[in-house]
Design a protein around this motif. Sequence first.
Motif, mmCIF file in Angstrom:
data_model
loop_
_atom_site.group_PDB
_atom_site.id
_atom_site.type_symbol
_atom_site.label_atom_id
_atom_site.label_comp_id
_atom_site.label_asym_id
_atom_site.label_seq_id
_atom_site.Cartn_x
_atom_site.Cartn_y
_atom_site.Cartn_z
ATOM 1 N N ASN A 147 -32.196 -0.989 9.022
ATOM 2 C CA ASN A 147 -31.082 -0.991 8.493
ATOM 3 C C ASN A 147 -30.600 -3.034 9.423
ATOM 4 O O ASN A 147 -30.884 -3.721 9.172
ATOM 5 N N ASN A 148 -30.109 -2.130 10.832
ATOM 6 C CA ASN A 148 -30.427 -3.381 11.882
ATOM 7 C C ASN A 148 -31.092 -4.077 11.995
ATOM 8 O O ASN A 148 -30.927 -5.481 12.154
ATOM 9 N N LEU A 149 -32.175 -3.836 12.311
ATOM 10 C CA LEU A 149 -33.006 -4.500 12.839
ATOM 11 C C LEU A 149 -34.049 -5.621 11.279
ATOM 12 O O LEU A 149 -34.320 -6.689 11.770
ATOM 13 N N ASN A 152 -31.452 -8.793 11.231
ATOM 14 C CA ASN A 152 -31.601 -9.348 12.355
ATOM 15 C C ASN A 152 -32.926 -10.060 12.333
ATOM 16 O O ASN A 152 -33.012 -10.733 13.218
ATOM 17 N N GLY A 153 -33.793 -9.363 12.023
ATOM 18 C CA GLY A 153 -35.265 -9.539 12.580
ATOM 19 C C GLY A 153 -36.160 -9.805 11.443
ATOM 20 O O GLY A 153 -37.271 -9.860 11.588
ATOM 21 N N ALA A 154 -35.977 -9.806 10.358
ATOM 22 C CA ALA A 154 -36.875 -9.686 8.314
ATOM 23 C C ALA A 154 -37.765 -10.864 9.271
ATOM 24 O O ALA A 154 -38.859 -10.381 8.878
ATOM 25 N N LYS A 155 -37.119 -11.956 9.540
ATOM 26 C CA LYS A 155 -38.544 -13.495 9.467
ATOM 27 C C LYS A 155 -39.670 -13.061 10.426
ATOM 28 O O LYS A 155 -40.466 -13.717 10.299
ATOM 29 N N ASN A 156 -39.305 -12.051 11.635
ATOM 30 C CA ASN A 156 -40.283 -12.087 12.842
ATOM 31 C C ASN A 156 -41.445 -11.026 12.109
ATOM 32 O O ASN A 156 -41.824 -10.744 13.002
ATOM 33 N N ILE A 157 -41.331 -10.237 11.283
ATOM 34 C CA ILE A 157 -41.539 -9.289 11.011
ATOM 35 C C ILE A 157 -43.251 -9.202 10.141
ATOM 36 O O ILE A 157 -42.936 -10.251 9.130
ATOM 37 N N LYS A 158 -44.503 -8.709 10.612
ATOM 38 C CA LYS A 158 -45.686 -8.776 10.202
ATOM 39 C C LYS A 158 -46.032 -7.844 9.872
ATOM 40 O O LYS A 158 -46.147 -6.325 8.496
ATOM 41 N N SER A 159 -46.827 -6.959 10.999
ATOM 42 C CA SER A 159 -47.335 -6.037 11.327
ATOM 43 C C SER A 159 -46.617 -4.234 11.066
ATOM 44 O O SER A 159 -46.308 -3.337 9.952
ATOM 45 N N GLY A 160 -45.042 -4.978 11.038
ATOM 46 C CA GLY A 160 -44.188 -4.282 11.151
ATOM 47 C C GLY A 160 -43.204 -3.089 9.897
ATOM 48 O O GLY A 160 -43.287 -2.608 9.641
ATOM 49 N N TRP A 161 -44.054 -4.574 8.669
ATOM 50 C CA TRP A 161 -43.265 -3.963 7.569
ATOM 51 C C TRP A 161 -44.205 -2.676 6.815
ATOM 52 O O TRP A 161 -43.778 -1.588 5.971
ATOM 53 N N GLU A 162 -45.169 -2.380 7.334
ATOM 54 C CA GLU A 162 -45.803 -1.048 7.260
ATOM 55 C C GLU A 162 -45.248 0.009 7.567
ATOM 56 O O GLU A 162 -44.768 1.099 6.514
ATOM 57 N N ASP A 186 -29.765 -1.759 -0.621
ATOM 58 C CA ASP A 186 -28.869 -2.950 -0.829
ATOM 59 C C ASP A 186 -29.994 -3.408 0.728
ATOM 60 O O ASP A 186 -29.565 -4.455 0.626
ATOM 61 N N VAL A 187 -29.996 -2.934 1.462
ATOM 62 C CA VAL A 187 -31.177 -3.707 2.818
ATOM 63 C C VAL A 187 -32.568 -4.464 2.029
ATOM 64 O O VAL A 187 -31.959 -6.030 2.798
ATOM 65 N N LEU A 188 -32.905 -4.486 0.789
ATOM 66 C CA LEU A 188 -34.138 -5.287 0.191
ATOM 67 C C LEU A 188 -33.362 -6.069 -0.781
ATOM 68 O O LEU A 188 -33.903 -6.829 -0.656
ATOM 69 N N SER A 189 -32.204 -5.334 -1.271
ATOM 70 C CA SER A 189 -31.041 -6.793 -1.584
ATOM 71 C C SER A 189 -30.706 -7.599 -1.225
ATOM 72 O O SER A 189 -31.422 -9.290 -0.844
ATOM 73 N N TYR A 190 -30.611 -7.106 -0.210
ATOM 74 C CA TYR A 190 -30.280 -8.574 1.551
ATOM 75 C C TYR A 190 -31.182 -9.513 1.651
ATOM 76 O O TYR A 190 -31.183 -10.960 1.815
ATOM 77 N N ILE A 191 -31.980 -8.745 2.359
ATOM 78 C CA ILE A 191 -33.403 -9.886 2.574
ATOM 79 C C ILE A 191 -34.100 -10.461 1.480
ATOM 80 O O ILE A 191 -34.589 -11.165 1.756
ATOM 81 N N SER A 192 -33.970 -10.328 0.435
ATOM 82 C CA SER A 192 -34.484 -11.086 -0.800
ATOM 83 C C SER A 192 -34.199 -12.177 -1.548
ATOM 84 O O SER A 192 -34.619 -13.258 -1.099
ATOM 85 N N LYS A 193 -32.337 -11.733 -0.888
ATOM 86 C CA LYS A 193 -31.703 -12.962 -0.830
ATOM 87 C C LYS A 193 -32.029 -13.847 -0.069
ATOM 88 O O LYS A 193 -31.545 -15.181 0.283
ATOM 89 N N ASN A 194 -32.041 -13.799 1.850
ATOM 90 C CA ASN A 194 -31.699 -14.442 2.682
ATOM 91 C C ASN A 194 -32.976 -14.633 3.222
ATOM 92 O O ASN A 194 -32.860 -15.782 4.351
ATOM 93 N N ASN A 195 -34.260 -14.050 3.210
ATOM 94 C CA ASN A 195 -35.124 -14.108 4.308
ATOM 95 C C ASN A 195 -36.510 -13.638 3.044
ATOM 96 O O ASN A 195 -37.762 -13.809 4.134
#
Length: 199
Positions: A147-149, A152-162, A186-195
């Motif tokens: 959740n923390n990662l 704070n860093g969703a925009k930089n994740i590529k292969s890590g999504w797997e 909750d965290v997926l909702s946050y990412i969809s809204k912000n990243n």
Amino acid sequence: LSKEITINNIEKIMMKTLNFDSQTLIEFVNSICDIAKYEFQNNGLAKIFFLQKIVEIAELNLFSRPRFNWNNTWNILSEFFVEIGCSKDNENSVNAIDSLRQLAMKFLQKKEGDNYHFQKEFLMPFLDTWKKCGNLYAKEYIIVCINNLLRNGAKNIKSGWEVVFSIFKEVAEMKDEINLQKQIIDVLSYISKNNYNEI
């Protein structure tokens, strides 16, 4: 001998690891991991001193050496983090998982190329710990870290999504763990809204 070894001496050795060749670094990391395991097994010692040193060695070397050169070293560290992360001792387990989170946060600051999926390799210990660990407390903390990662860093994740979605799948298949499943939503909702546009 222990009286002759000071913290300053240890710090100097850590800095010198930058000059180690690959094989020497592997041997040194193996030794430090063994010492850290002994540290965890003996409650009379400062439990996380050498764990902290492992994080420092990783930061110094994994991020300064060519990425294709640190695979063997990271394999050793991964096994260490998974082993301690699966500990029945909640404190030991959380300390190991949190140290992995610290490294992952720093690592995600580096952009990943299209042909080398190092993020997947670096985040894999979270998934391996999840699968091997029977400690629910540790699993809950893995979700806190992910959740923390992501926040704070969703925009930089590529292969890590797997790895991230593999963990989410594990959580979704759990029975009677509504709280963990809610955290994922909750965290997926946050990412969809912000990243969303950055992913």
